[in-house]
Every structure is written in structure tokens, then in C-alpha cells.
Write a protein that holds these residues in place. Sequence first.
Motif, short mmCIF file in Angstrom:
data_model
loop_
_atom_site.label_atom_id
_atom_site.label_comp_id
_atom_site.label_asym_id
_atom_site.label_seq_id
_atom_site.Cartn_x
_atom_site.Cartn_y
_atom_site.Cartn_z
N HIS A 47 -4.59 10.23 -3.99
CA HIS A 47 -5.27 9.69 -2.80
C HIS A 47 -6.38 8.71 -3.20
CE1 HIS A 47 -7.64 10.42 1.16
NE2 HIS A 47 -6.74 9.47 1.32
N ARG A 48 -7.16 9.09 -4.20
CA ARG A 48 -8.23 8.20 -4.66
C ARG A 48 -7.65 6.90 -5.24
NH1 ARG A 48 -10.60 13.14 -6.69
NH2 ARG A 48 -9.73 12.66 -8.74
N SER A 49 -6.51 7.00 -5.90
CA SER A 49 -5.85 5.81 -6.45
C SER A 49 -5.44 4.86 -5.33
CB SER A 49 -4.63 6.21 -7.29
OG SER A 49 -5.01 6.99 -8.41
N LEU A 50 -4.91 5.40 -4.25
CA LEU A 50 -4.54 4.59 -3.09
C LEU A 50 -5.77 3.90 -2.50
CD1 LEU A 50 -1.98 6.82 -1.14
CD2 LEU A 50 -1.55 4.55 -2.09
N SER A 86 1.35 6.60 2.01
CA SER A 86 0.30 5.58 2.04
C SER A 86 -0.98 6.22 2.54
CB SER A 86 0.70 4.42 2.96
OG SER A 86 0.72 4.85 4.32
N LEU A 87 -2.04 5.45 2.67
CA LEU A 87 -3.30 5.99 3.17
C LEU A 87 -3.16 6.50 4.61
CD1 LEU A 87 -6.00 3.51 1.79
CD2 LEU A 87 -5.60 5.88 1.09
N LEU A 88 -2.22 5.94 5.35
CA LEU A 88 -2.03 6.35 6.74
C LEU A 88 -0.85 7.30 6.92
CD1 LEU A 88 -2.65 2.92 8.51
CD2 LEU A 88 -4.27 4.79 8.11
N ASP A 89 -0.15 7.61 5.86
CA ASP A 89 1.01 8.50 5.94
C ASP A 89 1.02 9.43 4.73
OD1 ASP A 89 3.42 9.75 6.38
OD2 ASP A 89 4.62 8.07 5.63
N PRO A 90 0.41 10.62 4.84
CA PRO A 90 -0.18 11.18 6.05
C PRO A 90 -1.58 10.63 6.32
CG PRO A 90 -0.50 12.68 4.23
CD PRO A 90 0.32 11.53 3.69
N GLY A 91 -2.20 11.04 7.40
CA GLY A 91 -3.55 10.61 7.72
C GLY A 91 -4.56 11.17 6.74
N PRO A 92 -5.79 10.65 6.78
CA PRO A 92 -6.83 11.05 5.81
C PRO A 92 -7.04 12.55 5.68
CG PRO A 92 -7.56 9.19 7.16
CD PRO A 92 -6.26 9.65 7.74
N ARG A 93 -7.02 13.28 6.79
CA ARG A 93 -7.26 14.72 6.73
C ARG A 93 -6.08 15.49 6.15
NH1 ARG A 93 -10.21 16.09 12.57
NH2 ARG A 93 -12.04 14.74 12.26
N ASP A 94 -4.91 14.86 6.16
CA ASP A 94 -3.71 15.54 5.69
C ASP A 94 -3.42 15.30 4.20
OD1 ASP A 94 -3.12 16.66 8.19
OD2 ASP A 94 -2.22 14.78 8.85
N TRP A 95 -4.25 14.49 3.56
CA TRP A 95 -4.07 14.26 2.12
C TRP A 95 -4.69 15.45 1.36
CZ3 TRP A 95 -1.59 11.46 -1.40
CH2 TRP A 95 -0.88 10.34 -0.96
N GLY A 138 0.78 -1.23 0.00
CA GLY A 138 0.00 0.00 0.00
C GLY A 138 0.81 1.28 0.00
N ARG A 139 2.12 1.18 -0.09
CA ARG A 139 2.94 2.39 -0.14
C ARG A 139 3.23 2.79 -1.59
NH1 ARG A 139 4.74 4.85 4.09
NH2 ARG A 139 4.53 3.88 6.14
#
Length: 209
Positions: free
Chosen positions: A188-191, A152-161, A117-118
Motif C-alpha cells: 500500500h505504501r508503495s502504491l 490500486s489505491l482505490l481498489d480496495p478503498g483506503p480503509r480496506d487495505w 496506478g494498478r
Amino acid sequence: MKTTLAQMLRAGGVLGAFGLACAAVLGGTWTLTADRIREAEQQRLLRQLEEVLPVGAYDNAVASDTLQVTSDALGPGTHTVYRARRDGEPVAAVLSAVAPDGYGGPIALLVGIAYDGRITGVRVTAHKETPGLGDKIDLSRNDWILDFDGRSLLDPGPRDWAVKKDGGVFDQFAGATITPRAVVKAVHRSLQYFAEHRETLFAHAEETP
């Protein structure tokens, strides 16, 4: 009168032969040019895939290990997924995606994502953004696009994308926020798409003609 008619027929024959010769030359030139264009496009694709995939991490022919998908997450139209494997096991996928809301129109992307996922790399493959402003999404103009590497989806967190102007972590360009915002959203959507469909994407046959 007969001589005149014969001369006209000969002239017509010469013109006809000339026309056929020209058509043959044009046809041959088009065939050679088309082949060269296809070869150049294939070589360009291979270079782009190599840029967004980890070097030496796969041993299959990624450019032919593909499938076609449709999803709003990847943008309008049909998208190609290129799958990288090693010893038959999934390594990464490269998603062709589109950011439909660029300033100058749709922005075409290749998004490389490792099986965990990275992001392994992102490249813009086509755009019509403003020269000197929005075109900084192109690696040949600026290294901004490299900030996605390892994310990844968690790096950064959802609000930081998002770009910094919208409270996120990604830089925007002076005088051109729309372009990077569109790219960040598309990546982000692709991830998200990959996380939801990862197993399905690799479940199909390994090689496609």
C-alpha cells in the motif's frame, strides 16, 4: 653446514613457489565463482522483473533503465526503481521495497505498478518468516501474493487495505497475521509513493549504465 643451508634455501623456495601456486589457483577460482554468482543473480533479477510486469507490454531493457531512491514509504535504505517503457513512453515501474516489520525481520519485495496506478504483480525476494506459516507470502509456497494483482489505491478503498483481522479485504494466515499484515502495508505504501512521484520517476534519462 653450507649443504644444510642450501637445502634450507631450496626447501624455502619450493614452499614459496607452492604458496604462490595455491594463491593463483584460489584467486582464479574466486574470480570464476564471482562471475558465475553475478550472472546467476542477474538472471534471477530478470526472471523476477518479468513475473511482475505485463508480458509484451514494454520494449526497453528494464534491468538497466533504473534509478536509486530513498523514501520511508519504501522502507529503510536505498531502493531501485526499474522502469518499463514502450517506444519511449512509460508503461510501468517496479519498485524494490522493504516491509520492515515482518515477524522474522525485514521482508524484501518487488512491486510492479502500471503507469495508471494498478498493480501488475508483487513478489517477495527475501524473507526470514516462519516455515509453514509466514513463508506463505512466497509464491512457491502459496498463491496468496497474487491477490494484489490488478489492485490500486482505490481498489480496495483506503480503509480496506489491511488484512481481514484488521477490517480489510486481504486474507491472513492461520497462526501468522504479522507477516501478511506487514506485506499489505508495504505494498500500500508503495502504491502511495508511486502515485506521488510517478512523473518524477520517469523524468530521468531512459538508460543508465
